[in-house]
Design a protein around this motif. Structure first.
Motif, short mmCIF file in Angstrom:
data_model
loop_
_atom_site.label_atom_id
_atom_site.label_comp_id
_atom_site.label_asym_id
_atom_site.label_seq_id
_atom_site.Cartn_x
_atom_site.Cartn_y
_atom_site.Cartn_z
N LEU A 150 2.25 6.62 -6.83
CA LEU A 150 1.21 7.48 -7.38
C LEU A 150 1.58 8.96 -7.28
CD1 LEU A 150 -1.89 5.58 -6.00
CD2 LEU A 150 -1.42 5.99 -8.42
N THR A 151 2.43 9.28 -6.31
CA THR A 151 2.86 10.68 -6.20
C THR A 151 3.97 11.00 -7.18
OG1 THR A 151 4.52 10.21 -4.51
CG2 THR A 151 2.29 10.75 -3.75
N LYS A 209 0.84 -1.20 0.00
CA LYS A 209 0.00 0.00 0.00
C LYS A 209 0.88 1.26 0.00
CE LYS A 209 -3.76 2.22 2.54
NZ LYS A 209 -4.61 2.17 3.74
N TYR A 218 -7.27 7.51 -2.53
CA TYR A 218 -6.50 6.26 -2.47
C TYR A 218 -6.60 5.65 -1.08
CZ TYR A 218 -2.34 3.25 -2.32
OH TYR A 218 -1.49 2.20 -2.17
N GLU A 219 -6.39 6.46 -0.07
CA GLU A 219 -6.41 5.97 1.31
C GLU A 219 -7.79 5.36 1.65
OE1 GLU A 219 -3.78 5.88 3.30
OE2 GLU A 219 -5.00 4.84 4.79
N PHE A 226 -5.40 2.16 -9.83
CA PHE A 226 -5.24 3.50 -9.26
C PHE A 226 -4.52 4.44 -10.23
CE2 PHE A 226 -6.29 1.31 -5.28
CZ PHE A 226 -7.24 2.21 -4.80
N HIS A 227 -3.61 3.91 -11.03
CA HIS A 227 -2.96 4.77 -12.02
C HIS A 227 -3.97 5.21 -13.08
CE1 HIS A 227 1.29 5.03 -10.99
NE2 HIS A 227 1.15 3.82 -10.47
N LEU A 276 2.76 1.71 -3.37
CA LEU A 276 1.89 2.22 -4.44
C LEU A 276 1.55 3.69 -4.20
CD1 LEU A 276 0.22 1.85 -6.98
CD2 LEU A 276 -1.60 0.82 -5.60
N ALA A 277 1.35 4.05 -2.94
CA ALA A 277 1.07 5.46 -2.63
C ALA A 277 2.23 6.34 -3.08
CB ALA A 277 0.82 5.63 -1.13
N ARG A 334 5.72 5.30 -13.25
CA ARG A 334 4.88 4.12 -13.43
C ARG A 334 5.59 3.08 -14.29
NH1 ARG A 334 2.27 0.21 -12.14
NH2 ARG A 334 0.49 -0.53 -13.33
N PHE A 349 -8.22 1.97 -1.08
CA PHE A 349 -7.22 0.95 -1.39
C PHE A 349 -7.70 -0.45 -1.01
CE2 PHE A 349 -3.94 -1.90 0.16
CZ PHE A 349 -3.14 -2.02 -0.96
N GLN A 374 3.64 15.62 4.28
CA GLN A 374 2.72 14.57 3.87
C GLN A 374 3.51 13.25 3.86
OE1 GLN A 374 1.30 14.94 -0.13
NE2 GLN A 374 -0.18 13.30 0.10
N ARG A 427 -2.52 16.01 -6.37
CA ARG A 427 -1.85 15.57 -5.14
C ARG A 427 -2.87 15.15 -4.08
NH1 ARG A 427 2.19 20.54 -4.41
NH2 ARG A 427 0.29 21.54 -5.11
N PHE A 459 -5.28 13.29 -4.58
CA PHE A 459 -5.75 11.93 -4.89
C PHE A 459 -5.42 10.99 -3.74
CE2 PHE A 459 -5.31 7.75 -7.05
CZ PHE A 459 -6.58 7.66 -7.60
N ALA A 460 -4.44 11.37 -2.92
CA ALA A 460 -4.02 10.52 -1.79
C ALA A 460 -5.20 10.17 -0.88
CB ALA A 460 -2.92 11.21 -1.01
N LEU A 503 -6.30 7.80 -11.50
CA LEU A 503 -5.65 9.11 -11.38
C LEU A 503 -5.61 9.80 -12.74
CD1 LEU A 503 -4.02 11.13 -9.69
CD2 LEU A 503 -1.99 9.78 -10.15
#
Lengths: 251, 177
Positions: A67-68, A60, B27-28, B56-57, A63-64, A73, B31, A141, B21, B23-24, B60
């Motif tokens: 994604l940032t 998790k 996602y949280e 998730f990609h 992947l987080a 990717r 997931f 963050q 940004r 999007f977190a 986004l």
């Protein structure tokens, strides 16, 4: 909850519930016939069955972080790559987990992340509290936490503005060999820090006040500097020294 | 979803559409749902992780085009997941049960919700219980391996496993009212 009906073998006499349940779980995992168990244990077995889909601890967070950093990717895995990953996974399972320290904090199967050209790697023995401090004071963050089975955070990554930072915990099992060799000493252990961190933030006065209120020691009072920043310096409760700055045009 | 949850989700979507940004938060919140949906329909953890990452990609990437119609955001994610798994299985040229890949209609997916809640509850277990559950089920280690790793007897690990599962059952019952 998924309910399973399967033929069962009689329970072995004299076994306690923990042993009976474990045998039943072993049977579910291996797809074989399990022992007969009572209703309460059957409910717990149903939960155990659902837990077989529990995600791996670091997935998790990885992947987080991925994604940032959208450019990082990785391409869709081909069947060949999938087989290679499966071999890697099997190979990983043959060794004692996390015995070999990996300085990047990534597992061997982790995708390459889009890391910054320079990224401070801070040694802190209490990452959980430190992350709360950096979040509350500096607006950090949290991008990633790697937690060991006993709940200790071994690595973490966080971001302030455009800058990212890594934390490693010398008290974790993962870093134990580094700690033994003296490669991951904290500022508290060194009695100071040879590297200071200078970052740009939105509101230096607010951040500085929050830092002091949260237990930081003042190093440099907030003031306007000749190079065009308004700057304050403080030492956080873990001994790291920060200079927070806001351009005078914003302050 | 409760009305307050719906509003919060709509706000989170709009915030992420304005600033990726954010999007977190989405996602949280989602997931575990996506992973719980995917993991039961794929052949390995590696495939489940690949599909979940791709979901998730894609989400986004396509978020700017997402239009809020009152259906939970998770339903959209699960639809992407179903399509992604469909693509994967076609690439692998294996026969599949197409019906099994359909996302739940109307955003109603109690089994997925239950498993997602269960996964999140694991995080709230006491450290030693969580450690046993994670090693036993996520890392697929034996009781003997866990005992060696934690420096405790196999009997103690089995007791921890029993206590953890009881704790999870109680927490699930409480969560389900």
């Amino acid at each position: 909850m998924a309910k399973r009906k399967r033929k069962s073998t009689p329970a072995a006499p004299g076994l306690g519930p923990a042993e009976q349940l474990d045998r039943a779980i072993g049977a579910v995992v291996s797809g074989t016939r399990g022992p007969r168990i009572n209703l309460e244990l059957a409910e717990l077995l149903s939960i155990a069955d659902d837990l077989r889909g529990l995600p791996r601890g670091d997935f998790k967070a990885r992947l987080a972080a991925e994604l940032t950093a959208p450019k990082a990717r990785p391409p869709k895995p081909s069947p060949r790559r999938a087989r290679s990953r499966e071999r890697q996974r099997q190979s990983r399972q043959e060794v004692t987990p996390m015995k070999t320290p990996q300085p990047t904090g990534a597992t061997s199967a982790a995708p390459r992340q889009n890391l910054d050209p320079v990224m401070p790697f801070m040694h802190i023995r209490d990452p959980a509290t430190a992350l709360d401090f950096y979040r509350d004071v500096l607006g950090a963050q949290v991008l990633m936490r790697e937690t060991e089975p006993d709940g200790v955070i071994s690595h973490a990554m966080f971001q302030i503005g455009e800058s990212r930072f890594m934390i490693s915990n010398p008290a974790s099992r993962h870093l134990s060999e580094y700690a033994e060799r003296g490669w991951s000493r904290t500022p508290q252990e060194l009695g100071g820090t040879p590297v200071h961190l200078y970052i740009q933030i939105e509101d230096v006065d607010r951040a500085f006040a929050k830092a002091i209120a949260a237990g930081a020691k003042m190093v440099h009072e907030v003031g306007d500097m000749q190079w065009g920043d308004r700057v304050g310096g403080f030492q956080d409760p873990w001994g790291h020294i920060w200079y927070v700055a806001t351009p005078l045009t914003k302050a | 979803l409760k009305r307050s949850d719906t509003t919060a989700e709509q706000n989170a979507i709009e915030a992420a559409q304005r600033d990726p940004r954010r999007f977190a938060d989405l996602y949280e919140n989602n997931f575990e749902r996506v992973y719980a949906f995917v993991v039961r329909r794929t052949r390995s953890r590696e495939q489940a992780e690949d599909v979940t990452a791709e979901v998730f990609h894609q989400a986004l990437k396509n978020l700017p085009r997402f239009q809020w119609r009152g259906v939970p955001f998770a339903a959209w994610l699960l639809k992407i997941a179903a399509n992604t798994m469909n693509d994967h299985t076609k690439r692998l040229k294996r026969e599949i049960d197409i019906a099994n890949l359909q996302p739940p209609a109307g955003g109603n997916f109690p089994q997925v919700e239950d498993r997602a809640r269960l996964f999140r509850l694991v995080e709230r277990l006491p450290d030693d219980q969580r450690g046993v559950i994670v090693m036993r089920f996520a890392q697929e280690q034996s009781i003997r391996e866990i005992a060696a790793w934690m420096g405790r007897s196999e009997g103690a690990i089995k007791q921890l496993q029993l206590r953890a599962l009881k704790s999870l059952r109680a927490a699930m019952e409480k969560a389900n009212g």
